[in-house]
Design an enzyme around this catalytic site. Structure first.
Site, mmCIF file in Angstrom:
data_model
loop_
_atom_site.group_PDB
_atom_site.id
_atom_site.type_symbol
_atom_site.label_atom_id
_atom_site.label_comp_id
_atom_site.label_asym_id
_atom_site.label_seq_id
_atom_site.Cartn_x
_atom_site.Cartn_y
_atom_site.Cartn_z
ATOM 1 N N ARG A 180 0.913 -1.193 0.051
ATOM 2 C CA ARG A 180 -0.079 0.080 0.111
ATOM 3 C C ARG A 180 0.797 1.320 0.209
ATOM 4 O O ARG A 180 0.283 2.294 -0.234
ATOM 5 C CB ARG A 180 -1.012 0.066 1.183
ATOM 6 C CG ARG A 180 -2.097 -0.927 1.166
ATOM 7 C CD ARG A 180 -3.127 -1.059 2.288
ATOM 8 N NE ARG A 180 -3.258 -0.031 2.772
ATOM 9 C CZ ARG A 180 -3.650 0.604 4.090
ATOM 10 N NH1 ARG A 180 -3.657 -0.419 4.986
ATOM 11 N NH2 ARG A 180 -4.103 1.555 4.208
ATOM 12 N N GLU A 223 -10.626 -11.672 17.315
ATOM 13 C CA GLU A 223 -10.563 -10.613 16.063
ATOM 14 C C GLU A 223 -12.107 -10.079 16.083
ATOM 15 O O GLU A 223 -13.068 -11.098 16.465
ATOM 16 C CB GLU A 223 -10.213 -11.538 15.010
ATOM 17 C CG GLU A 223 -8.719 -12.093 14.980
ATOM 18 C CD GLU A 223 -7.789 -10.882 15.220
ATOM 19 O OE1 GLU A 223 -7.849 -9.913 14.704
ATOM 20 O OE2 GLU A 223 -6.801 -11.297 16.065
#
Length: 457
Positions: A15, A154
């Site tokens: 990214r 998570e």
């Protein structure tokens, strides 16, 4: 207690869109991974292993001066896999290992010290650095029973009650080495991503009834960099932190938003810094200096009571009570004495300038030794390059160099000498001599008219 650390630095960082490994992108003039290494050292952690992968050789090249060891993660198969790749570093060690991220440069040395302290005093097998967020969406939640962590869940796996938890996992940890190694041997990648997660180690420790704790820290310290936008955000935070430190230490910064100071720069009390200054590397600036707008100083030592205006100083020293600029350029390996004047459009290259010497304007001094109390007229040049070799010019004390002089090196000008303006000096000048090296003037009467060059109205 033996302490060591692992730094996860194997990712390329898609990214961030760069050929450079992500951890080598700089924040406040220093590579992110080197911020983490240096902060660990300040936090009294000496034994550091950097886990490298994409661009491994570049990462090694940029960290080799910091005396760290390396482990190679050839494939990036998760955080747990990265730690497994450092198993040779961990084996046969007893004590505590911290795990930090090479792209998270805002961690503080006080936090590192507190992490090891809390880990030891609580008798934990693992201690997690956590933060409290108003909106914890997307983060793994810390589910705890008072001081003890029960599990990390998570976000996608959270039930309704767990989604209300605001304490999140930062991805930074402390482990007892022997317990960690035992868990790594049994770590599985049996999940939808086919990756090994370090968070699974926490679950394995809890299954063995080992104690897991957490230390809550400011979320800002945990910020990682995955894009250029985040790189700029981290840069702004660290720059503000650095500037505030100097302000608290008695330095005046006229406009902190336009002043760029590296993390290792030292600045003395009562120095005043105007906007647009860039101070980099291991620069040290003394007390009572005035840095007028728009200078760059890199890896240099600046004395006390120095004034610098719109100039560049690289890897050099400047003595007390000296003024530099405007628009001066002091190149590496130069030493400028005390009470010296380096004026406008003067370039000094790999030279020594003695105390009380004035090089006021439009002059180049390269590969030279200049004594004390000298005066350089406008337009002086030490001609140090013959097309093949760099040669040296030596100028003694109390010498006067007239305007528009060329000193063809190698040449020596002794103490108490005068060089007439417009001279080209090719031979040594002895003490007490006046050197005149220019052709005798000859005026040719009527030449302009004969050439038809007179301009008529």
């Amino acid at each position: 207690m033996y302490k060591c650390a692992l730094i996860l630095a194997a990712g390329q960082g898609k990214r961030i869109k760069s050929d450079l490994p992500k951890v080598l992108h700089k924040v406040c003039g220093k590579e992110m991974v080197n911020h983490v290494i240096d902060t660990l050292r300040k936090g009294n952690v000496e034994d550091i292993n950097v886990i490298v992968g994409k661009g491994a050789e570049l990462v090694k090249e940029n960290t080799k001066a910091r005396n760290v060891s390396y482990s190679l993660q050839e494939e990036q198969l998760g955080t747990g896999h990265a730690v497994k790749c450092a198993i040779d570093f961990l084996k046969n060690k007893k004590g505590t290992v911290a795990v930090f991220n090479g792209d998270a440069p805002l961690i503080k040395e006080e936090t590192i010290e507190e992490l090891f302290k809390a880990h030891k005093e609580s008798g934990n097998s693992a201690t997690i650095l956590t933060s409290i967020l108003d909106d914890a969406s997307g983060y793994g939640r810390i589910i705890r029973n008072e001081n003890e962590v029960l599990k990390i869940v998570e976000h996608k796996d959270c039930n309704e009650e767990e989604l209300k938890v605001r304490e999140i996992n930062s991805g930074m940890y402390c482990f007892e080495i022997e317990s960690l190694v035992e868990c790594l041997d049994n770590l599985s990648n049996d999940n939808s991503q086919g990756e090994y997660y370090i968070t699974d180690v926490i679950g394995m420790m809890k299954e063995k009834n080992e104690k897991v704790g957490a230390l809550v820290i400011n979320y800002e310290e945990t910020l990682g960099v995955n894009s250029r936008v985040q790189l700029a955000e981290v840069e702004a935070i660290l720059r503000k932190r650095i500037n505030n430190k100097h302000l608290e230490n008695g330095v005046t910064i006229i406009d902190p938003n336009t002043t760029y100071i590296g993390i290792d720069v030292e600045i003395g009390q009562d120095t005043i810094i105007y906007p647009g200054n860039v101070l980099e590397g291991n620069t040290v600036i003394g007390k009572n200096c005035l840095l007028y707008p728009n200078s760059r100083i890199n890896n240099s030592i600046i004395g006390e009571d120095v004034e610098i205006q719109s100039s560049v100083i690289l890897e050099s020293e400047v003595g007390n009570n000296t003024t530099v600029g405007p628009f001066a350029y002091i190149r590496p390996q130069s030493v400028i004495g005390k009470n010296v004047r380096i004026g406008d459009f003067v370039e000094i290259k790999k030279s020594t300038i003695g105390n009380n010497t004035k090089v006021s304007h439009l002059t180049y001094v390269g590969d030279a030794e200049v004594g004390e109390g000298c005066n350089f007229g406008c337009g002086t040049v030490t001609v140090n390059y013959d097309g093949k070799n760099k040669n040296k010019t030596i100028i003694g004390n109390n010498s006067f160099i007239g305007c528009n002089t060329n000193l063809i090196s190698p040449v020596t000008v002794e103490d108490n000498t005068y060089i007439a303006a417009g001279s080209t000096i090719t031979n040594d000048v002895k003490s007490g001599e006046l050197a005149v090296a220019r052709a005798k003037q000859r005026n040719i009467e009527g030449w302009v008219d004969k050439k038809g060059l007179i301009k008529k109205k």
